[in-house]
Scaffold this active site. Structure first.
Site, PDB file in Angstrom:
ATOM      1  N   GLU A 116       2.790   3.474   2.366  1.00  0.00           N
ATOM      2  CA  GLU A 116       2.634   4.680   3.188  1.00  0.00           C
ATOM      3  C   GLU A 116       3.899   5.529   3.110  1.00  0.00           C
ATOM      4  OE1 GLU A 116       4.109   5.452   6.289  1.00  0.00           O
ATOM      5  OE2 GLU A 116       5.186   3.621   6.766  1.00  0.00           O
TER       6      GLU A 116
ATOM      7  N   CYS B 230       6.811   3.035  15.466  1.00  0.00           N
ATOM      8  CA  CYS B 230       5.875   2.128  16.136  1.00  0.00           C
ATOM      9  C   CYS B 230       5.951   0.720  15.553  1.00  0.00           C
ATOM     10  CB  CYS B 230       4.452   2.663  16.043  1.00  0.00           C
ATOM     11  SG  CYS B 230       3.833   2.873  14.357  1.00  0.00           S
TER      12      CYS B 230
END
Length: 417
Positions: free
Chosen positions: A110, A50
């Protein structure tokens, strides 16, 4: 070997550009074959998430490889050019290391991107487009990512996209324990989101997916109700919070569908988080009153919380990455000598076979073995030294000094005083 990486990410391109160059799981194999079959690159791997679409390749024609990305997605190169980054050699290696370590993510530290890169490598392996250079680079990439995560606090207190979506919902509704939540999709991102929302004990959870069986599997984990995408038209108005992340190439929720839902809800607000690229929700939906629509880029401010506290970890991580970039580029440089070393060994083997054949013939004629061995050794020496001796003798004045220095270095020669 010419390592090259290029692409767009959340730093360089807005969402409406990124969604036009994304690759679905279904299109990945075709894209890899297409890129390599045109002989634009020798090796290729594509990372498409994304937040980024980037291509790692081994190519002698980087500009043509960049042009392929626009052509594949039926875009004019000029439209894409302002948003592209192009990274040759060690810049490409450093970028791969930073991405896998979570330093280039919207969510600093992340861990999801590491799994996404591993999936990209797996796809390239299945397509047969991963050669020695990229294989070695990605091996080192995953090693570096592990070292960064174990040696630094880069992932500590990291706010994930899923957690950010739940936090944003709380800012709008306060306590979401009285809200009904609809998840559209059943992939990894929706699973992460479902875990964060379920921990806040909403009144009801629904999971909608193209394949109902996958929706049922996820629903069992979170005590949710599974439905098909065909039921969205009727189910949408019953939910206060909608989180969507599918691989659909076209929007799933249009303005008309949302207008109807808002009317049925008697203008009670509906909160939507669209984490998909390409987008699942038409941009025109944002024009509607009582609809709070957030795309993946809108969560940036939330996920940056705590960034200042992790700057020390970032510095440590960058040091680890820089050292590994140097080490990997040294390996690449040594690989450039391989063809020459192989050719040298092939030539030496040719000399050996010739002299050995000659020796066998002499022995078969009854020649003295000691004499044959002497001839064999002299023949090998003459053959090995003939070419370099000729080059030295024929060298120009400008070349001779450099060649002498090189020969002395290659053979570790010591001249008598």
């Amino acid at each position: 070997m010419q390592l090259f990486a290029f692409g767009v990410n959340h730093h360089t391109a807005p969402l409406d550009v990124r969604e036009h160059v994304s690759f679905t799981e279904e299109s990945m194999q075709h894209a890899l074959h297409d890129l390599v079959s045109h002989q634009l690159v020798k090796e290729a791997a594509i990372v498409s998430t994304c937040n980024r679409t980037e291509i790692y390749c081994n190519t002698d024609t980087p500009d043509k490889a960049v042009g392929w990305l626009a052509d594949f997605h039926h875009l004019r190169t000029g439209v894409l050019e302002p948003y592209l980054y192009k990274l040759p050699r060690e810049q490409a290696v450093k970028h791969a290391f930073r991405v896998a370590s979570g330093l280039d993510s919207m969510v600093l530290g992340e861990a999801q991107i590491l799994g996404q890169m591993k999936n990209a490598v797996k796809s390239a392996e299945q397509a047969g487009t991963l050669g020695l250079l990229l294989h070695k680079m990605f091996q080192r990439t995953f090693f570096v990512a592990k070292e960064v995560r174990t040696s630094t606090e880069i992932g500590a207190c990291s706010v994930s996209m899923a957690a950010a979506a739940a936090r944003l919902a709380e800012r709008i509704f306060g306590n979401i324990s009285e809200q009904k939540v609809l998840f559209i999709g059943a992939g990894e991102m929706i699973e992460l989101c479902a875990a964060h929302f379920a921990a806040r004990h909403p009144m009801h959870i629904t999971v909608a997916n193209r394949t109902v069986e996958r929706a049922k599997t996820l629903s069992r984990r979170f005590n949710a109700h599974p439905i098909s995408l065909g039921e969205l038209q009727d189910q949408l108005a019953l939910h206060d919070i909608v989180v969507t992340s599918t691989a659909s190439p076209l929007p799933i929720l249009g303005k008309g569908m949302l207008e109807r839902a808002v009317k049925l809800r008697k203008h009670r607000p509906i909160f939507i988080v669209d984490l998909a690229v390409p987008r699942d929700v038409e941009p025109e939906v944002a024009e509607l009153d009582d609809v709070f629509l957030y795309y993946v880029d809108d969560l940036a401010d939330i996920v940056r919380e705590g960034l200042d506290n992790r700057q020390g970890a970032v510095t440590q991580a960058e040091t680890i990455i820089d050292l590994n970039v140097m080490d990997f580029m040294h390996w690449v440089a040594t690989r450039q000598t391989v063809p020459t070393i192989r050719a040298l060994r092939d030539q030496a083997e040719e000399f050996r076979q010739h002299e050995l054949g000659r020796a066998h013939k002499l022995l078969a004629k009854g020649e003295d073995p000691a004499k044959v061995l002497e001839l064999l050794s002299r023949g090998l020496i003459n053959k090995f030294l003939h070419l370099p001796s000729s080059v030295l003798n024929q060298a120009t004045d400008g070349e001779r000094e450099q060649l002498i220095e090189l020969v002395n270095r290659l053979y570790q020669l010591r001249h008598p005083q």
